[in-house]
Design a protein around this motif. Structure first.
Motif: not given
Length: 229
Positions: A21-28
């Motif tokens: 699951f992609v979210s702002p906390s792991n997107a980079m």
């Protein structure tokens, strides 16, 4: 990577691209692992236990044909074989006091890059805190591009909890996941422990996993912490 929810009988860990699951906390981190090249051919991925490092490493390995090896398992006999393809070395800080493993890692680093293959290294903390006793290896780790998995937002923590249940072939009600996100410790390792204990208690008591059971378990943990303080 697609933004989707992922996730005794026995427990089955889902580690495909579609399970992350992609979210702002792991997107980079996701973006860098999807990149075709890295500066100097190497990347360091860090984050706390249960943050998704291993899952991302497996996704990257599946897409690049990379080998995955724990740093603690490295020996000088493996160097030519491991350096012949893209490579991920997990938990590099664990060899901080192991001279032989550090020497193997140093030569593996150089051989892999010299052969034109990307090298991915992982650990919990930033490379500057790895305290590797081999100075040349420490400097090479610190010279790599570094990306950290950030603490989870609500959306990501909920997805991780859902995945942990799914890995155990359990299908909890959405209100239970929302309750856990609001009230539990906001750490991935805490989520893993919570799901494990809920599963164990539900099996022992032959009951469903519900919000009431989660509330009882968290209250018991508070009582234990208070008694021990």
């Amino acid at each position: 990577m697609a933004e989707q929810l992922s996730f005794e009988l026995p427990s089955k860990t889902a580690r495909g691209r579609e399970d992350f699951f992609v979210s702002p906390s792991n997107a980079m981190a996701v973006a860098l692992l999807s990149a075709s090249t890295w500066p100097g051919g190497k990347l360091v991925l860090t984050g706390p236990e249960g943050s998704g490092k291993t899952h991302l490493v497996h996704v990257w390995a599946a897409e690049t044909g990379a080998r995955i090896v724990p740093a603690m398992a490295l020996t000088s006999e493996d160097l030519l074989d491991l350096s012949s393809s893209p490579l991920a070395v997990e938990d590099v800080p664990q060899i901080a006091m192991d001279d032989a493993a550090q020497d193997a890692m140093f030569h593996l680093h150089n051989l892999t890059l010299a052969n034109g293959h990307p090298l991915l290294m992982t650990g919990r903390a930033a490379p500057s805190f790895w305290a590797l006793s081999l100075p040349d290896l420490q400097s090479r780790a610190q010279g790599a591009q570094h990306v950290a998995l950030e603490p989870p937002d609500d959306e990501l923590l909920g997805a991780v909890i859902a995945k942990l249940f799914y890995d155990r072939q359990l299908n909890p009600r959405p209100d239970l996941i929302r309750y856990l996100v609001r009230h539990m410790d906001r750490r991935f390792d805490a989520a893993a422990r919570m799901v494990d204990r809920l599963d164990q208690i539900a099996l022992a008591e032959k009951r469903e996993i519900t919000r009431a059971l989660a509330a009882r378990l968290m209250a018991e943990e508070v009582d234990l912490a208070t008694a021990g303080s």
